[in-house]
Design a protein around this motif. Structure first.
Motif, PDB file in Angstrom:
ATOM      1  N   ASP A  66      -3.747 -13.181  12.405  1.00 30.22           N
ATOM      2  CA  ASP A  66      -4.610 -13.067  11.236  1.00 30.22           C
ATOM      3  C   ASP A  66      -5.739 -12.071  11.500  1.00 30.22           C
ATOM      4  N   ASP A  67      -6.133 -11.930  12.763  1.00 33.63           N
ATOM      5  CA  ASP A  67      -7.175 -10.952  13.116  1.00 33.63           C
ATOM      6  C   ASP A  67      -6.715  -9.531  12.813  1.00 33.63           C
ATOM      7  N   HIS A  68      -5.421  -9.249  13.010  1.00 31.84           N
ATOM      8  CA  HIS A  68      -4.903  -7.930  12.657  1.00 31.84           C
ATOM      9  C   HIS A  68      -5.016  -7.707  11.149  1.00 31.84           C
ATOM     10  N   LEU A  69      -4.635  -8.706  10.377  1.00 27.72           N
ATOM     11  CA  LEU A  69      -4.773  -8.606   8.922  1.00 27.72           C
ATOM     12  C   LEU A  69      -6.228  -8.375   8.529  1.00 27.72           C
ATOM     13  N   LYS A  70      -7.124  -9.127   9.158  1.00 24.91           N
ATOM     14  CA  LYS A  70      -8.559  -9.014   8.857  1.00 24.91           C
ATOM     15  C   LYS A  70      -9.058  -7.593   9.141  1.00 24.91           C
ATOM     16  N   TRP A  71      -8.588  -7.026  10.242  1.00 27.72           N
ATOM     17  CA  TRP A  71      -8.961  -5.661  10.626  1.00 27.72           C
ATOM     18  C   TRP A  71      -8.565  -4.680   9.525  1.00 27.72           C
ATOM     19  N   PHE A  72      -7.336  -4.788   9.014  1.00 22.23           N
ATOM     20  CA  PHE A  72      -6.881  -3.907   7.944  1.00 22.23           C
ATOM     21  C   PHE A  72      -7.659  -4.177   6.662  1.00 22.23           C
ATOM     22  N   TRP A  73      -7.885  -5.444   6.345  1.00 21.28           N
ATOM     23  CA  TRP A  73      -8.637  -5.802   5.147  1.00 21.28           C
ATOM     24  C   TRP A  73     -10.032  -5.171   5.177  1.00 21.28           C
ATOM     25  N   GLU A  74     -10.701  -5.270   6.303  1.00 24.65           N
ATOM     26  CA  GLU A  74     -12.050  -4.709   6.431  1.00 24.65           C
ATOM     27  C   GLU A  74     -12.021  -3.191   6.302  1.00 24.65           C
ATOM     28  N   LYS A  75     -11.030  -2.539   6.895  1.00 22.98           N
ATOM     29  CA  LYS A  75     -10.912  -1.074   6.778  1.00 22.98           C
ATOM     30  C   LYS A  75     -10.700  -0.675   5.313  1.00 22.98           C
ATOM     31  N   MET A  76      -9.807  -1.390   4.620  1.00 26.25           N
ATOM     32  CA  MET A  76      -9.560  -1.082   3.213  1.00 26.25           C
ATOM     33  C   MET A  76     -10.807  -1.356   2.375  1.00 26.25           C
ATOM     34  N   GLY A  77     -11.510  -2.435   2.692  1.00 28.18           N
ATOM     35  CA  GLY A  77     -12.725  -2.775   1.954  1.00 28.18           C
ATOM     36  C   GLY A  77     -13.799  -1.714   2.097  1.00 28.18           C
ATOM     37  N   LYS A  78     -14.026  -1.258   3.338  1.00 27.59           N
ATOM     38  CA  LYS A  78     -15.041  -0.223   3.579  1.00 27.59           C
ATOM     39  C   LYS A  78     -14.707   1.074   2.866  1.00 27.59           C
ATOM     40  N   GLU A 126      -8.234 -10.425  -4.209  1.00 24.94           N
ATOM     41  CA  GLU A 126      -9.645 -10.055  -4.276  1.00 24.94           C
ATOM     42  C   GLU A 126     -10.430 -10.475  -3.042  1.00 24.94           C
ATOM     43  N   SER A 127      -9.804 -11.289  -2.196  1.00 28.50           N
ATOM     44  CA  SER A 127     -10.487 -11.775  -1.002  1.00 28.50           C
ATOM     45  C   SER A 127      -9.531 -11.718   0.183  1.00 28.50           C
ATOM     46  N   PHE A 128     -10.101 -11.850   1.372  1.00 26.48           N
ATOM     47  CA  PHE A 128      -9.239 -11.874   2.554  1.00 26.48           C
ATOM     48  C   PHE A 128      -8.270 -13.049   2.497  1.00 26.48           C
ATOM     49  N   GLU A 129      -8.715 -14.183   1.986  1.00 28.61           N
ATOM     50  CA  GLU A 129      -7.824 -15.347   1.870  1.00 28.61           C
ATOM     51  C   GLU A 129      -6.634 -15.033   0.962  1.00 28.61           C
ATOM     52  N   ASP A 130      -6.878 -14.333  -0.154  1.00 28.65           N
ATOM     53  CA  ASP A 130      -5.782 -13.913  -1.039  1.00 28.65           C
ATOM     54  C   ASP A 130      -4.807 -13.001  -0.292  1.00 28.65           C
ATOM     55  N   PHE A 131      -5.370 -12.056   0.455  1.00 24.44           N
ATOM     56  CA  PHE A 131      -4.570 -11.090   1.210  1.00 24.44           C
ATOM     57  C   PHE A 131      -3.706 -11.800   2.247  1.00 24.44           C
ATOM     58  N   LYS A 132      -4.305 -12.717   2.952  1.00 20.78           N
ATOM     59  CA  LYS A 132      -3.597 -13.469   3.989  1.00 20.78           C
ATOM     60  C   LYS A 132      -2.465 -14.294   3.371  1.00 20.78           C
ATOM     61  N   LYS A 133      -2.737 -14.935   2.241  1.00 17.26           N
ATOM     62  CA  LYS A 133      -1.694 -15.722   1.561  1.00 17.26           C
ATOM     63  C   LYS A 133      -0.530 -14.837   1.137  1.00 17.26           C
ATOM     64  N   LEU A 134      -0.841 -13.660   0.589  1.00 15.75           N
ATOM     65  CA  LEU A 134       0.207 -12.725   0.169  1.00 15.75           C
ATOM     66  C   LEU A 134       1.057 -12.299   1.362  1.00 15.75           C
ATOM     67  N   ALA A 135       0.407 -11.926   2.446  1.00 13.04           N
ATOM     68  CA  ALA A 135       1.124 -11.445   3.632  1.00 13.04           C
ATOM     69  C   ALA A 135       2.024 -12.511   4.243  1.00 13.04           C
ATOM     70  N   LYS A 136       1.706 -13.771   3.999  1.00 15.79           N
ATOM     71  CA  LYS A 136       2.485 -14.858   4.604  1.00 15.79           C
ATOM     72  C   LYS A 136       3.581 -15.406   3.694  1.00 15.79           C
ATOM     73  N   LEU A 137       3.662 -14.909   2.468  1.00 16.82           N
ATOM     74  CA  LEU A 137       4.738 -15.350   1.582  1.00 16.82           C
ATOM     75  C   LEU A 137       6.084 -14.854   2.116  1.00 16.82           C
ATOM     76  N   LYS A 138       7.091 -15.699   2.011  1.00 15.21           N
ATOM     77  CA  LYS A 138       8.404 -15.355   2.568  1.00 15.21           C
ATOM     78  C   LYS A 138       9.069 -14.169   1.869  1.00 15.21           C
ATOM     79  N   ASP A 139       8.723 -13.924   0.609  1.00 11.03           N
ATOM     80  CA  ASP A 139       9.356 -12.811  -0.102  1.00 11.03           C
ATOM     81  C   ASP A 139       8.562 -11.506  -0.002  1.00 11.03           C
ATOM     82  N   GLN A 140       7.535 -11.489   0.822  1.00 13.80           N
ATOM     83  CA  GLN A 140       6.722 -10.291   1.078  1.00 13.80           C
ATOM     84  C   GLN A 140       6.896  -9.921   2.550  1.00 13.80           C
TER      85      GLN A 140
END
Length: 188
Positions: free
Chosen positions: A26-38, A52-66
């Motif tokens: 999840d730290d890797h995801l957070k790193w990308f999220w922060e880069k995109m946010g900046k 709209e939030s890191f939690e949304d992003f993390k949920k999307l990345a963990k969906l089986k069809d993504q």
């Protein structure tokens, strides 16, 4: 862990491996999220307002069809893409480049990712994908040019095909396709 390298020294790793286990943290995801946010990319990449939030992003990345892939160069986030909308031997791709890697590096990633997707085979040697598609709001002319320069062909425009949350309206979108059995055309 599934990963692949492309020209220019970029390495992409699948966030969630094929057996469902997480290959990256999840730290890797957070790193990308922060880069995109900046860089102000979040509302552009997730233009429908669904993330709209890191939690949304993390949920999307963990969906089986993504199927998320994070790209690195010299130990830094460089780009990200994910696949969804699978049908027989076809899928949609969504790609974003971290601003430090715009220009030539962006084209290397776009072309390299597309070539990789259209050349991957299963254990029997059969190609997994014959067609990779992208749907881009026509108002994002930079992304449309990037798609064409990466090897996609513009198939047409679909009226009101995407929803822009920032403007609360549906807008026209260009549909791009790249097909494995056609030579991938790359324009300069």
């Amino acid at each position: 862990m599934y990963g692949f390298e492309i020209e220019g020294g970029f390495t992409f790793y699948k966030f969630r491996d094929f057996d469902g286990s997480l290959s990256l943290s999840d730290d890797h995801l957070k790193w990308f999220w922060e880069k995109m946010g900046k860089a102000g990319q979040i509302s552009v990449v997730f233009y429908d307002g669904s993330v709209e939030s890191f939690e949304d992003f993390k949920k999307l990345a963990k969906l089986k069809d993504q199927h998320f892939f994070l790209g690195f160069k010299d130990g830094r986030p460089a780009g990200m893409f994910w696949l969804n909308g699978f049908t027989q031997r076809s899928c949609f791709v969504h790609l974003t480049i971290i601003p430090d890697f715009h220009g030539k590096a962006a084209l290397q990633m776009g072309r390299g990712v597309l070539r990789h997707l259209l050349s991957v085979t299963d254990v029997s040697g059969s190609y997994i994908l014959d067609c990779v598609k992208g749907l881009i709001p026509v108002m994002n002319s930079l992304a449309c040019r990037m798609a064409q320069r990466s090897g996609f062909e513009k198939a047409g425009v679909i009226q009101k095909a995407v929803y822009l949350a920032a403007e609360d309206k549906s807008v026209d979108a260009a549909i791009f396709c790249a097909v494995r059995n056609n030579e991938v055309k790359v324009s300069e």
